[in-house]
Design a protein around this motif. Structure first.
Motif, PDB file in Angstrom:
ATOM      1  N   GLU A 444     -22.489   8.177  -6.653  1.00 34.31           N
ATOM      2  CA  GLU A 444     -23.332   8.501  -7.794  1.00 34.31           C
ATOM      3  C   GLU A 444     -22.531   9.327  -8.792  1.00 34.31           C
ATOM      4  N   ASP A 445     -22.820   9.114 -10.062  1.00 33.83           N
ATOM      5  CA  ASP A 445     -22.286   9.937 -11.140  1.00 33.83           C
ATOM      6  C   ASP A 445     -23.401  10.788 -11.719  1.00 33.83           C
ATOM      7  N   VAL A 446     -23.021  11.971 -12.204  1.00 31.97           N
ATOM      8  CA  VAL A 446     -23.977  12.853 -12.873  1.00 31.97           C
ATOM      9  C   VAL A 446     -24.106  12.414 -14.329  1.00 31.97           C
ATOM     10  N   VAL A 447     -25.345  12.189 -14.766  1.00 35.18           N
ATOM     11  CA  VAL A 447     -25.618  11.781 -16.146  1.00 35.18           C
ATOM     12  C   VAL A 447     -26.627  12.751 -16.747  1.00 35.18           C
ATOM     13  N   ALA A 448     -26.334  13.248 -17.940  1.00 36.01           N
ATOM     14  CA  ALA A 448     -27.227  14.200 -18.604  1.00 36.01           C
ATOM     15  C   ALA A 448     -27.850  13.564 -19.834  1.00 36.01           C
ATOM     16  N   PHE A 449     -29.181  13.575 -19.896  1.00 33.36           N
ATOM     17  CA  PHE A 449     -29.913  13.182 -21.101  1.00 33.36           C
ATOM     18  C   PHE A 449     -30.227  14.464 -21.872  1.00 33.36           C
ATOM     19  N   VAL A 450     -29.831  14.507 -23.137  1.00 28.49           N
ATOM     20  CA  VAL A 450     -29.913  15.750 -23.905  1.00 28.49           C
ATOM     21  C   VAL A 450     -30.642  15.522 -25.227  1.00 28.49           C
ATOM     22  N   VAL A 451     -31.594  16.408 -25.521  1.00 28.86           N
ATOM     23  CA  VAL A 451     -32.238  16.458 -26.837  1.00 28.86           C
ATOM     24  C   VAL A 451     -31.655  17.670 -27.550  1.00 28.86           C
ATOM     25  N   GLY A 452     -31.011  17.442 -28.675  1.00 34.80           N
ATOM     26  CA  GLY A 452     -30.380  18.533 -29.405  1.00 34.80           C
ATOM     27  C   GLY A 452     -31.314  19.186 -30.410  1.00 34.80           C
ATOM     28  N   ARG A 453     -31.007  20.421 -30.749  1.00 33.05           N
ATOM     29  CA  ARG A 453     -31.738  21.094 -31.825  1.00 33.05           C
ATOM     30  C   ARG A 453     -31.327  20.486 -33.159  1.00 33.05           C
ATOM     31  N   PRO A 454     -32.249  20.430 -34.104  1.00 31.44           N
ATOM     32  CA  PRO A 454     -31.923  19.802 -35.396  1.00 31.44           C
ATOM     33  C   PRO A 454     -30.703  20.407 -36.085  1.00 31.44           C
ATOM     34  N   ASP A 455     -30.516  21.710 -35.920  1.00 30.21           N
ATOM     35  CA  ASP A 455     -29.415  22.376 -36.621  1.00 30.21           C
ATOM     36  C   ASP A 455     -28.283  22.759 -35.681  1.00 30.21           C
ATOM     37  N   GLY A 456     -28.243  22.151 -34.480  1.00 29.39           N
ATOM     38  CA  GLY A 456     -27.251  22.559 -33.488  1.00 29.39           C
ATOM     39  C   GLY A 456     -26.086  21.593 -33.377  1.00 29.39           C
ATOM     40  N   ASP A 457     -24.970  22.092 -32.837  1.00 31.42           N
ATOM     41  CA  ASP A 457     -23.784  21.293 -32.579  1.00 31.42           C
ATOM     42  C   ASP A 457     -23.896  20.780 -31.150  1.00 31.42           C
ATOM     43  N   CYS A 458     -24.251  19.522 -31.018  1.00 33.31           N
ATOM     44  CA  CYS A 458     -24.631  19.032 -29.696  1.00 33.31           C
ATOM     45  C   CYS A 458     -24.085  17.634 -29.436  1.00 33.31           C
ATOM     46  N   ASP A 459     -22.828  17.381 -29.779  1.00 29.21           N
ATOM     47  CA  ASP A 459     -22.264  16.074 -29.455  1.00 29.21           C
ATOM     48  C   ASP A 459     -21.651  16.122 -28.060  1.00 29.21           C
ATOM     49  N   ALA A 460     -21.249  14.967 -27.566  1.00 22.50           N
ATOM     50  CA  ALA A 460     -20.749  14.872 -26.198  1.00 22.50           C
ATOM     51  C   ALA A 460     -19.521  15.742 -25.979  1.00 22.50           C
ATOM     52  N   ALA A 461     -18.651  15.826 -26.968  1.00 18.86           N
ATOM     53  CA  ALA A 461     -17.435  16.628 -26.817  1.00 18.86           C
ATOM     54  C   ALA A 461     -17.767  18.110 -26.665  1.00 18.86           C
ATOM     55  N   ALA A 462     -18.720  18.586 -27.460  1.00 23.49           N
ATOM     56  CA  ALA A 462     -19.113  19.997 -27.373  1.00 23.49           C
ATOM     57  C   ALA A 462     -19.751  20.294 -26.025  1.00 23.49           C
ATOM     58  N   LEU A 463     -20.570  19.374 -25.526  1.00 24.72           N
ATOM     59  CA  LEU A 463     -21.228  19.577 -24.241  1.00 24.72           C
ATOM     60  C   LEU A 463     -20.217  19.529 -23.099  1.00 24.72           C
ATOM     61  N   GLU A 464     -19.253  18.646 -23.200  1.00 24.14           N
ATOM     62  CA  GLU A 464     -18.217  18.549 -22.173  1.00 24.14           C
ATOM     63  C   GLU A 464     -17.396  19.841 -22.115  1.00 24.14           C
ATOM     64  N   ALA A 465     -17.057  20.378 -23.262  1.00 25.45           N
ATOM     65  CA  ALA A 465     -16.299  21.627 -23.302  1.00 25.45           C
ATOM     66  C   ALA A 465     -17.110  22.775 -22.712  1.00 25.45           C
ATOM     67  N   TRP A 466     -18.389  22.790 -23.007  1.00 22.11           N
ATOM     68  CA  TRP A 466     -19.273  23.841 -22.483  1.00 22.11           C
ATOM     69  C   TRP A 466     -19.336  23.774 -20.952  1.00 22.11           C
ATOM     70  N   CYS A 467     -19.555  22.580 -20.425  1.00 24.89           N
ATOM     71  CA  CYS A 467     -19.669  22.435 -18.976  1.00 24.89           C
ATOM     72  C   CYS A 467     -18.345  22.737 -18.270  1.00 24.89           C
ATOM     73  N   ARG A 468     -17.235  22.353 -18.880  1.00 22.80           N
ATOM     74  CA  ARG A 468     -15.939  22.627 -18.291  1.00 22.80           C
ATOM     75  C   ARG A 468     -15.715  24.127 -18.125  1.00 22.80           C
ATOM     76  N   ALA A 469     -16.257  24.904 -19.071  1.00 28.41           N
ATOM     77  CA  ALA A 469     -16.090  26.358 -19.030  1.00 28.41           C
ATOM     78  C   ALA A 469     -17.114  27.051 -18.132  1.00 28.41           C
ATOM     79  N   GLU A 470     -18.170  26.316 -17.740  1.00 30.17           N
ATOM     80  CA  GLU A 470     -19.284  26.982 -17.052  1.00 30.17           C
ATOM     81  C   GLU A 470     -19.485  26.553 -15.603  1.00 30.17           C
ATOM     82  N   MET A 471     -18.890  25.435 -15.166  1.00 34.14           N
ATOM     83  CA  MET A 471     -19.187  24.965 -13.799  1.00 34.14           C
ATOM     84  C   MET A 471     -18.003  24.224 -13.211  1.00 34.14           C
ATOM     85  N   ALA A 472     -18.070  24.043 -11.893  1.00 37.57           N
ATOM     86  CA  ALA A 472     -17.021  23.305 -11.198  1.00 37.57           C
ATOM     87  C   ALA A 472     -16.934  21.885 -11.740  1.00 37.57           C
ATOM     88  N   SER A 473     -15.744  21.340 -11.737  1.00 38.10           N
ATOM     89  CA  SER A 473     -15.503  20.043 -12.359  1.00 38.10           C
ATOM     90  C   SER A 473     -16.331  18.933 -11.728  1.00 38.10           C
TER      91      SER A 473
END
Length: 506
Positions: A444-473
């Motif tokens: 199984e692969d982990v898949v995230a469905f995300v609803v972004g805030r209208p004024d937020g920076d929420c593309d896949a690259a930003a989310l990937e960078a966030w997760c890389r800094a916050e949790m085990a790979s």
């Protein structure tokens, strides 16, 4: 004792006390409430031949008729079968048939025109001539029918996310004990309080009606018949001492609206939240805006609203060395139940995850006409919830996930809730839900469905960078799917089955 005895007692002790409101308009005093229940009970028996033990299905939005009908059915010893009003008519008809209901009460009387009702079942619409005629059969019995404590009062149908819903048999005794647990473990009720039914009356919000009937509190049905943050604000300001049950997604919507309007919870006494995950970032924000007005409960239809509670002082506490972990928990076992964490029957030590097992007086009688499912759910007196969690040394339960939602990737267990908590902290994320997708390489692969805030920076690259800094790979999502909204049922729960279907359908 019949649950309707509580209404009868309150109406005799406080006949002129305001009981039911439609918006801000007084709809009935307690004397009028009880009189209407008696009148409806007499009409249901005379016009439809209903008797003790018969089931009456209710398919409608929240309004004062709902609570009147509940007590009318109990007055003659019947069983209420409330149906999620957002179901398709065919789904509602299936529940009517499965429950063996002799009567269906609906908003418009059109379930039977869109789906086939079982032979012998009559449908009537509230406000129709047939409905109004129920008042022409006299005042009914002066006191509620005598019932046994083990008699079924409420036939609660599960959401059916993994197949056909099952009918949970909740007895008069189950509901009485659940109500007493409210006063011990959730909040102290009082006659000056107003309970606001913005969540579906067919489920958790309706289950909390009993405590307010017993103390003579006020029952407020929004004029919108649903959930509207601006309406809740206005009603809370009007009534004061307002109490309401809300799913975490509803709390989040209230907080988003409050940030725009400047509302800070004036008039609200208590918001009881449960029915889904409340992420740490969301409850932190809610406390910052509204202050210590929140209580968390954890329960299931099979033991309604009564597994654990996290009282307001514990939700708001930021002084205890373990306050962060406690706030992220769902609290301690309520007074009416025992709690165990086990795997394959073996009890787990403190801190280790396993299935949550519950035993106590609020556990259901069983599933309606489904002995096999009952035997699978209740073993040796313990209800197997299907939820995974761990209990710390102080008895605080932290939910990990539903057993069926656990992701196993490369032989390693990954709990979606843990990944969701990390993503929910991202400033550009409004909502998130994580599921597992089949993978030839990893299982199984982990898949995230995300609803972004209208004024937020929420593309896949930003989310990937966030997760890389916050949790085990190995826990990081392999894919981030941005969407306008997450599919939810009428109680605010995210439907992960729908998200899985989206992956299959592409």
């Amino acid at each position: 004792m019949n649950l309707a005895d509580w209404l009868n007692a309150t109406a005799r002790a406080k006949p002129d006390a305001p009981a039911i409101f439609e918006g801000t308009r007084l709809y009935a005093t307690y004397a009028q409430f009880a009189a209407r229940a008696k009148e409806l009970a007499a009409g249901l028996q005379a016009a439809h031949g209903l008797k003790a033990g018969d089931r009456v299905a209710i398919f409608m939005k929240n309004d004062p008729t709902y609570i009147e009908l509940f007590y009318a059915i109990w007055w003659f010893g019947g069983v209420v079968v409330p149906i999620n009003n957002k179901l398709h008519p065919r789904e509602a008809a299936w529940i009517v048939e499965n429950s063996g209901a002799a009567l269906l009460v609906s908003d418009d009387g059109k379930v039977g025109t869109n789906a086939e009702l079982p032979q012998g079942c009559v449908e009537i619409a509230t406000g129709s001539p047939q409905w109004r005629a129920l008042s022409s059969h006299g005042k009914g019995g002066d006191t509620p029918a005598q019932v046994a404590s083990d008699d079924v009062a409420w036939l609660f149908y599960t959401s059916g996310t993994t197949g056909r819903p099952k009918g949970v048999m909740l007895t008069h005794w189950n509901m009485r004990v659940a109500t007493l647990a409210y006063a011990l473990d959730v909040d102290q009720p009082g006659e000056e309080q107003a309970t606001l039914y913005a969540a579906p009356f067919s489920h958790g919000a309706g289950i909390y009606n009993f405590v307010f009937v017993r103390v003579g509190g006020r029952h407020v049905f929004p004029a919108s018949r649903g959930f509207d943050p601006n309406e809740i604000e206005a009603l809370s300001r009007h009534f004061g001492a307002t109490v309401m049950f809300a799913a975490p997604t509803m709390v989040k919507r209230m907080i988003e609206a409050a940030k725009r309007s400047g509302y800070r919870g004036e008039g609200i006494r208590t918001i009881i939240y449960g029915g889904g995950p409340m992420y740490a970032a969301d409850i932190d924000e809610a406390l910052a805006l509204f202050g210590p007005r929140f209580v968390q409960i954890y329960g299931q239809g099979e033991t309604p609203m009564t597994i654990t509670s996290l009282r307001r002082e514990l939700v708001a506490d930021a002084a205890h060395p373990a306050w962060r972990e406690r706030r992220a928990s769902v609290g301690q076992a309520m007074a009416c139940v025992e709690l165990r964490i086990a795997t394959d029957g073996d009890e787990k030590p403190a801190g280790e995850p396993g299935e949550i097992l519950v035993r106590g007086a609020t556990v259901m009688k069983g599933y309606w006409r489904n002995e096999k499912a009952t035997a699978e759910a209740i073993r040796d007196g313990w209800l197997h919830t299907g939820d995974i969690g761990r209990v710390d040394e102080d008895g605080f339960l932290t939910l990990t996930d539903r057993a069926k939602d656990l992701i196993i990737s490369g032989g390693t267990n990954i709990y979606p809730r843990e990944v969701e908590e990390v993503l929910a902290r991202h400033p550009g994320v409004l909502e998130v839900s994580v599921i597992g997708a089949p993978s030839a390489e990893w299982g199984e692969d982990v898949v995230a469905f995300v609803v972004g805030r209208p004024d937020g920076d929420c593309d896949a690259a930003a989310l990937e960078a966030w997760c890389r800094a916050e949790m085990a790979s190995f826990k990081k999502p392999k894919r981030y799917i941005l969407c306008a909204e997450l599919p939810k049922n009428s109680y605010g729960k995210v439907l992960k089955t729908e998200l899985r279907r989206k992956l299959v359908d592409g």
